[in-house]
Write a protein that holds these residues in place. Structure first.
Motif, PDB file in Angstrom:
ATOM      1  N   HIS A 153      36.099 126.611  54.822  1.00 32.83           N
ATOM      2  CA  HIS A 153      36.951 126.949  53.679  1.00 32.83           C
ATOM      3  C   HIS A 153      38.340 126.322  53.805  1.00 32.83           C
ATOM      4  O   HIS A 153      38.842 125.696  52.868  1.00 32.83           O
ATOM      5  CB  HIS A 153      37.088 128.466  53.542  1.00 32.83           C
ATOM      6  CG  HIS A 153      38.114 128.887  52.534  1.00 32.83           C
ATOM      7  ND1 HIS A 153      39.467 128.966  52.841  1.00 32.83           N
ATOM      8  CD2 HIS A 153      38.010 129.221  51.226  1.00 32.83           C
ATOM      9  CE1 HIS A 153      40.139 129.332  51.769  1.00 32.83           C
ATOM     10  NE2 HIS A 153      39.282 129.504  50.779  1.00 32.83           N
ATOM     11  N   ASP A 154      38.972 126.500  54.958  1.00 33.02           N
ATOM     12  CA  ASP A 154      40.353 126.032  55.117  1.00 33.02           C
ATOM     13  C   ASP A 154      40.438 124.513  55.042  1.00 33.02           C
ATOM     14  O   ASP A 154      41.393 123.957  54.486  1.00 33.02           O
ATOM     15  CB  ASP A 154      40.923 126.517  56.448  1.00 33.02           C
ATOM     16  CG  ASP A 154      41.140 128.025  56.466  1.00 33.02           C
ATOM     17  OD1 ASP A 154      41.000 128.659  55.404  1.00 33.02           O
ATOM     18  OD2 ASP A 154      41.457 128.554  57.539  1.00 33.02           O
ATOM     19  N   GLU A 155      39.457 123.834  55.600  1.00 32.05           N
ATOM     20  CA  GLU A 155      39.443 122.377  55.567  1.00 32.05           C
ATOM     21  C   GLU A 155      39.285 121.865  54.132  1.00 32.05           C
ATOM     22  O   GLU A 155      39.984 120.940  53.698  1.00 32.05           O
ATOM     23  CB  GLU A 155      38.302 121.840  56.438  1.00 32.05           C
ATOM     24  CG  GLU A 155      38.518 122.030  57.931  1.00 32.05           C
ATOM     25  CD  GLU A 155      38.041 123.376  58.457  1.00 32.05           C
ATOM     26  OE1 GLU A 155      37.919 124.328  57.650  1.00 32.05           O
ATOM     27  OE2 GLU A 155      37.791 123.474  59.677  1.00 32.05           O
ATOM     28  N   ILE A 156      38.368 122.482  53.389  1.00 34.01           N
ATOM     29  CA  ILE A 156      38.168 122.099  51.989  1.00 34.01           C
ATOM     30  C   ILE A 156      39.422 122.392  51.176  1.00 34.01           C
ATOM     31  O   ILE A 156      39.885 121.560  50.380  1.00 34.01           O
ATOM     32  CB  ILE A 156      36.950 122.833  51.409  1.00 34.01           C
ATOM     33  CG1 ILE A 156      35.660 122.333  52.084  1.00 34.01           C
ATOM     34  CG2 ILE A 156      36.859 122.652  49.894  1.00 34.01           C
ATOM     35  CD1 ILE A 156      34.429 123.152  51.757  1.00 34.01           C
ATOM     36  N   ASP A 157      39.983 123.570  51.367  1.00 36.30           N
ATOM     37  CA  ASP A 157      41.199 123.972  50.660  1.00 36.30           C
ATOM     38  C   ASP A 157      42.333 122.980  50.934  1.00 36.30           C
ATOM     39  O   ASP A 157      43.064 122.566  50.025  1.00 36.30           O
ATOM     40  CB  ASP A 157      41.583 125.377  51.115  1.00 36.30           C
ATOM     41  CG  ASP A 157      42.491 126.086  50.131  1.00 36.30           C
ATOM     42  OD1 ASP A 157      42.183 126.098  48.931  1.00 36.30           O
ATOM     43  OD2 ASP A 157      43.511 126.643  50.582  1.00 36.30           O
ATOM     44  N   TYR A 158      42.472 122.595  52.194  1.00 34.77           N
ATOM     45  CA  TYR A 158      43.513 121.660  52.617  1.00 34.77           C
ATOM     46  C   TYR A 158      43.342 120.302  51.929  1.00 34.77           C
ATOM     47  O   TYR A 158      44.301 119.726  51.401  1.00 34.77           O
ATOM     48  CB  TYR A 158      43.448 121.520  54.135  1.00 34.77           C
ATOM     49  CG  TYR A 158      44.247 120.382  54.708  1.00 34.77           C
ATOM     50  CD1 TYR A 158      45.638 120.427  54.745  1.00 34.77           C
ATOM     51  CD2 TYR A 158      43.609 119.270  55.257  1.00 34.77           C
ATOM     52  CE1 TYR A 158      46.369 119.381  55.298  1.00 34.77           C
ATOM     53  CE2 TYR A 158      44.332 118.231  55.813  1.00 34.77           C
ATOM     54  CZ  TYR A 158      45.712 118.287  55.830  1.00 34.77           C
ATOM     55  OH  TYR A 158      46.429 117.265  56.375  1.00 34.77           O
ATOM     56  N   LEU A 159      42.119 119.793  51.901  1.00 37.44           N
ATOM     57  CA  LEU A 159      41.875 118.473  51.317  1.00 37.44           C
ATOM     58  C   LEU A 159      41.976 118.490  49.797  1.00 37.44           C
ATOM     59  O   LEU A 159      42.406 117.500  49.190  1.00 37.44           O
ATOM     60  CB  LEU A 159      40.506 117.949  51.747  1.00 37.44           C
ATOM     61  CG  LEU A 159      40.375 117.601  53.235  1.00 37.44           C
ATOM     62  CD1 LEU A 159      38.949 117.184  53.559  1.00 37.44           C
ATOM     63  CD2 LEU A 159      41.356 116.504  53.638  1.00 37.44           C
ATOM     64  N   ILE A 160      41.572 119.586  49.167  1.00 40.01           N
ATOM     65  CA  ILE A 160      41.761 119.702  47.718  1.00 40.01           C
ATOM     66  C   ILE A 160      43.255 119.695  47.400  1.00 40.01           C
ATOM     67  O   ILE A 160      43.711 119.046  46.448  1.00 40.01           O
ATOM     68  CB  ILE A 160      41.085 120.976  47.161  1.00 40.01           C
ATOM     69  CG1 ILE A 160      39.560 120.819  47.206  1.00 40.01           C
ATOM     70  CG2 ILE A 160      41.530 121.237  45.728  1.00 40.01           C
ATOM     71  CD1 ILE A 160      38.799 122.058  46.737  1.00 40.01           C
ATOM     72  N   GLY A 161      44.035 120.402  48.219  1.00 38.54           N
ATOM     73  CA  GLY A 161      45.484 120.410  48.027  1.00 38.54           C
ATOM     74  C   GLY A 161      46.105 119.039  48.165  1.00 38.54           C
ATOM     75  O   GLY A 161      47.088 118.720  47.494  1.00 38.54           O
TER      76      GLY A 161
END
Length: 363
Positions: free
Chosen positions: A34-42
């Motif tokens: 989740h955090d990795e995806i959230d980071y890259l979307i950001g």
């Protein structure tokens, strides 16, 4: 639990301003990446679909990988003609495929095709990420299913050594397995941010937290600081070495090195030079190592779950390693050092009790 991000491309201690929760409706907070995806979307490296999903378990295609890499590297994604017979100008990914190919990140096949809809395998991913990120150094790892005659052999060793990818508990890498969108996101995030690299550390690892700065007091009273940074360079040529640990003091030149761990050992390595094994696994009192290593003295595990006091704190779970006196070296006194899970070497003393090196602060 949400991870705390640290921006290390310039100064490790600078914290990255957290972005709002951007992950799609099918990526709950308890999803592994989740955090990795959230980071890259950001960072606008990856995007979801029009229905507000991300589909993290879908397999990544070569075209999707080209788009993600293109956005990550700031390439021009304007649709254009390519040199590949199966990628037309009208293809959504044509611009990124052309740009990624020109930059040397992704290549086609001898028959002049790119195969944009083919799945990305873990072996493919290793080659691509080895091209995208600065990973010149590696430790040769002993995966049961990875041999030196494989095209991805060197790339696999490099990205695992740089904590971008990790193998499986059965000591395989599974280079032919397909990579999902969630997994690919994790690999990209680890290439960018040390906080995600920490997730590749094995259970009960002796590796240090890559988002922290460690300070040690030396025997002359000097403070030695150690941080994990992307600003590493080879002194002789200025070559960028990617993320490495850096030792620095107020007056001495900086020293860059790797801290590597496998199922068999923990070692310190210096760029294009020797590796020094500091601990061997499984840990057993009486085990001797570095017997035939010309770069390191013969060492012996002389204690487990030892209590050792440092300027930082008292540890009760240290592994004591003794390096005996070498009669061939004049004035050699021999020494002991203490290794702690999650902290590495926390203290070194000679056999007379004089402290050479001691952890005093973590920030």
């Amino acid at each position: 639990m949400k991870k705390t991000l640290f921006l290390c491309s310039t100064v490790l201690a600078l914290s990255l301003i957290a972005t709002p929760a951007l992950a799609a409706s099918d990526v709950p907070e308890n999803y592994r990446f989740h955090d990795e995806i959230d980071y890259l979307i950001g960072k606008k490296v990856i995007t979801g679909y029009d229905d507000n999903t991300f589909r993290p378990d879908n397999v990544v295609t070569r075209a999707e990988a080209a788009i993600m890499i293109g956005k990550l590297k700031g390439l021009d994604g304007t649709q254009k003609a390519t040199q590949f017979t199966d990628v037309s100008k009208s293809s959504k990914a044509s611009g990124y495929i052309a740009a990624a190919q020109k930059a040397g990140y992704l290549n086609g096949y001898p028959d002049k095709t790119f195969r944009p809809d083919a799945k990305m395998t873990r072996g493919d991913m290793a080659i691509v990420l080895g091209n995208v990120f600065t990973t010149p150094l590696s430790t040769e790892l002993n995966f049961k299913d990875v041999s030196s005659n494989m095209k991805a052999f060197e790339s696999i060793n490099k990205i695992v050594s740089y904590n971008i990818a990790v193998g499986y508990p059965d000591k395989t890498f599974r280079s032919l397995d397909a990579v999902t969108r969630g997994q690919f996101s994790a690999f990209l995030a680890r290439g960018l941010e040390p906080v995600f690299k920490n997730d590749t550390h094995m259970e009960n690892s002796y590796l240090r937290d890559k988002t922290k700065i460690y300070s040690y007091r030396l025997d002359d009273g000097t403070t030695l600081n150690s941080r994990y940074t992307e600003d590493s360079k080879l002194a002789a040529t200025g070559e960028s070495l990617g993320f490495l640990w850096e030792n620095y003091t107020k007056d001495e030149d900086d020293i860059f090195y790797t801290e590597n761990e496998t199922d068999d050992m923990y070692a310190i390595g210096y760029p294009y030079s020797e590796y020094v094994v500091e601990l061997v696994y499984p840990i057993q009192k009486g085990k001797v190592f570095n017997i035939d290593n010309p770069f390191a003295p013969k060492s012996k595990i002389t204690g487990v779950n030892v209590t050792v006091k440092t300027g930082y704190k008292t540890f009760t779970n240290a592994t004591e390693v003794t390096v005996p006196v070498d009669p061939s070296v004049k004035h050699d006194t021999g020494y002991k050092y203490y290794m702690v899970e999650g902290f590495g070497n926390v203290k070194t003393v000679d056999l007379d009790g004089k402290v050479f090196y001691e952890l005093i602060k973590i920030q």
